[in-house]
Write an enzyme that holds these catalytic residues in place. Structure first.
Site, PDB file in Angstrom:
ATOM      1  N   GLU A  37     113.905  72.521 -62.959  1.00  0.00           N
ATOM      2  CA  GLU A  37     113.512  72.452 -61.552  1.00  0.00           C
ATOM      3  C   GLU A  37     114.800  72.536 -60.721  1.00  0.00           C
ATOM      4  OE1 GLU A  37     110.409  69.380 -60.592  1.00  0.00           O
ATOM      5  OE2 GLU A  37     110.865  68.763 -62.642  1.00  0.00           O
ATOM      6  N   ARG A 263     114.286  63.097 -75.282  1.00  0.00           N
ATOM      7  CA  ARG A 263     115.354  63.477 -74.369  1.00  0.00           C
ATOM      8  C   ARG A 263     116.631  62.743 -74.745  1.00  0.00           C
ATOM      9  NH1 ARG A 263     113.327  61.795 -68.656  1.00  0.00           N
ATOM     10  NH2 ARG A 263     115.286  62.811 -68.068  1.00  0.00           N
ATOM     11  N   LYS A 273     118.083  62.607 -62.187  1.00  0.00           N
ATOM     12  CA  LYS A 273     118.641  63.412 -61.098  1.00  0.00           C
ATOM     13  C   LYS A 273     118.533  62.673 -59.765  1.00  0.00           C
ATOM     14  CE  LYS A 273     116.639  67.483 -62.091  1.00  0.00           C
ATOM     15  NZ  LYS A 273     116.292  68.926 -61.962  1.00  0.00           N
TER      16      LYS A 273
END
Length: 568
Positions: A37, A263, A273
């Site tokens: 993204e 992850r 983020k």
């Protein structure tokens, strides 16, 4: 690269892909994608996904990997992020060739599919606001309840959706929702939102749209459009997979195979983020490329190599369960790589002046220095030597403790590539009592570091010639967070409470050997006995050299001194 590459260890995802190849699934194709993204800069966690997706494609003949931007939220996405992501992927060594895609490329098709679901009675326009939708959704132990608008007719839903698309409805006033099951045990299946109203310009489509699809409605269908074979996601998307399957089945379109993996989590690091953006916006760091940040551009500016990052990602492997990796493993991968490729140079970070009293005044000579003992092909260089030198302040003790073998009054040491010297006098500042200058003698018979009479010294010091050295600024970076697990905080605090106040220490009066004149940005070196350093890409110039410490060397004395002090 062949699937028979024996140098690479396997993992459960590669095993799945190999089995699909063996059985002829997907007509023998392997087609993956990396779908960021564009709402921030990539970090080391994304590097793991990049290496996995592009790596699997590279390992199979004819394998392909797309770069696709999931740009469904115009409020958070910027061209700056798109450009940075592409630069980071290329820097890591991967190439998507002509397969650069955007979810926004598919907005027309997604909208048509939304209409198709409305016509099939599988989607409806809902007038509940966000808080009401959340309230109606229920909990893990309590089923949700139907929206008052759930049973609108197909005709009414089509009209309302068209009004949403035409811009007649204000932001947040309506959504398009999938009609699934408000009592489903998976909360993602409780009539999820497919479209929301946002009167906001999109970085790529401008003002064409005022309704935007959600990530969940876009994700699986984008994979379908691109005919991805293996849709590799992180573990948090496992609970979303039934929803993606529902959309694809309801639309009767091509269906990729989704596989989830854990992850990357690192000690002394945050990966969110949103939290990284907080650090940038609130000035805790200088920007996304601050060398303390776990962003790929931050690691690059600090001096990391793409090879070290790829090696680290291969080392940690791919797992099904979340865990936290010790950042020491990342640093180990880095040291291992830089040890092979970084030229050695001498740099004095905290200079102490040394005058060699019996060295002829005005004389200079050039000594041969090895560029990298790990790679003889890197050759040698000339290092100037003169009567006045600089050594490290820590390499002299007026009253040396036990096991301290460096320079002290009356003690002899070796200067790297040069001579034995013996300290005969320490000059102190009259006000502070601090040692500011040493007077030494040298043995001219020991040039190159050996004594003809066979006598030994226990320490070798690095140095620079005062007349030839260049002044430089050196930034000593440490972990951005003081605690191993930054998000473990007391109630009422957040991760910022664990920021390390000593994560950056700047030295402005360092001296480096003259071979570093004009060193280009991002050049990496080992400062002998100090660590690995990189020419700063943002602040360094020919007029003012700036180096960032990439990672330290292991300091045997520091460990001894720490042990001694802890025992006092």
């Amino acid at each position: 690269m062949s699937t028979n590459d024996s140098t690479r260890s396997s993992d459960f995802i590669r095993d799945i892909v190999a089995e699909d190849q063996r059985t002829g699934n997907w007509d023998g194709r392997v087609h993956t994608r990396f779908p960021p993204e564009p709402n921030g800069y990539l970090h080391i966690g994304h590097a793991k996904s990049i290496c996995l997706n592009f790596g699997i494609a590279e390992e199979h003949e004819g394998g392909l990997c797309n770069l696709r931007f999931d740009d469904t939220n115009p409020l958070k996405e910027e061209q700056e992020y798109i450009d940075a992501i592409k630069e980071d992927v290329r820097w890591l060594g991967f190439d998507w060739e002509d397969r650069e895609y955007f979810a926004s490329d598919y907005f027309d098709q997604l909208c048509a599919w939304a209409v198709q679901l409305i016509q099939a009675g599988k989607a409806y326009v809902c007038d509940l606001d966000a808080d009401q939708i959340r309230e109606y959704r229920g909990t893990l132990t309590k089923p949700g309840k139907d929206s008052p608008d759930r049973n609108r007719s197909v005709e009414e839903n089509l009209v309302l959706f068209e009004r949403m698309r035409a811009g007649e409805c204000p932001d947040g006033s309506r959504t398009l929702r999938a009609k699934i099951d408000m009592a489903h045990p998976n909360l993602n299946m409780r009539d999820p939102v497919m479209y929301r109203i946002l009167h906001a310009a999109h970085p790529r489509t401008g003002n064409k749209w005022c309704i935007y699809p959600t990530y969940d409605f876009t994700h699986g269908q984008s994979d379908s459009i691109e005919r991805i074979t293996h849709s590799i996601c992180t573990l948090e998307f496992e609970n979303h997979r039934p929803l993606y399957d529902w959309y694809l089945d309801a639309l009767e379109v091509y269906h990729s195979r989704q596989i989830e993996f854990a992850r990357l989590n690192l000690t002394y690091t945050v990966m969110s983020k949103r939290k990284l953006l907080t650090l940038v916006r609130e000035g805790y760091v200088s920007g996304w490329d601050d060398p303390r940040m776990p962003t790929i551009c931050g690691l690059r500016r600090r001096g990391y190599t793409p090879e070290a990052i790829r090696s680290f990602c291969e080392r940690i492997g791919v797992a099904k369960f979340n865990s936290t990796i010790d950042i020491a493993l990342l640093e180990h991968s880095l040291r291992e790589d830089l040890n092979q490729r970084a030229p050695r140079v001498m740099a004095v970070l905290r200079p102490l002046k040394v005058v060699i009293d019996n060295y002829p005044k005005g004389q200079e000579e050039e000594l041969d220095a090895v560029n990298n003992p790990e790679d003889p092909g890197m050759g040698t260089r000339k290092v100037p030597f003169s009567r006045v030198l600089y050594i490290e302040q820590d390499d002299f003790r007026e009253d040396p403790p036990k096991k301290y073998y460096r320079l002290a009054p009356g003690r002899e040491v070796r200067l790297r590539y040069a001579y034995f010297i013996k300290c005969v006098e320490a000059v102190k500042d009259e006000t502070t009592g601090e040692v500011v200058e040493l007077h030494c003698t040298y043995d001219p018979e020991t040039r190159g570091g050996g004594a003809p009479d066979g006598r030994k010294v226990k320490a070798t010091l690095h140095w620079v010639s005062a007349a030839h050295a260049l002044q430089a600024e050196v930034r000593l970076y440490d972990h951005l967070f003081a605690k191993e697990y930054p998000e473990a905080v007391d109630e009422g605090s957040d991760f910022r409470a664990n920021l390390n106040p000593n994560s950056l220490h700047t030295l402005t009066s360092c001296r480096v050997e003259p071979s570093l004149a004009g060193a280009p940005a991002e050049s990496r070196y080992q400062f002998e006995r100090q660590g690995y350093f990189c020419v700063d890409s943002a602040g360094s110039s020919d007029a003012k050299l700036v180096f960032n410490r990439t990672v330290s060397l292991r300091d045997t004395w520091a460990k001894i001194e720490k042990t001694q002090n802890s025992g006092q």
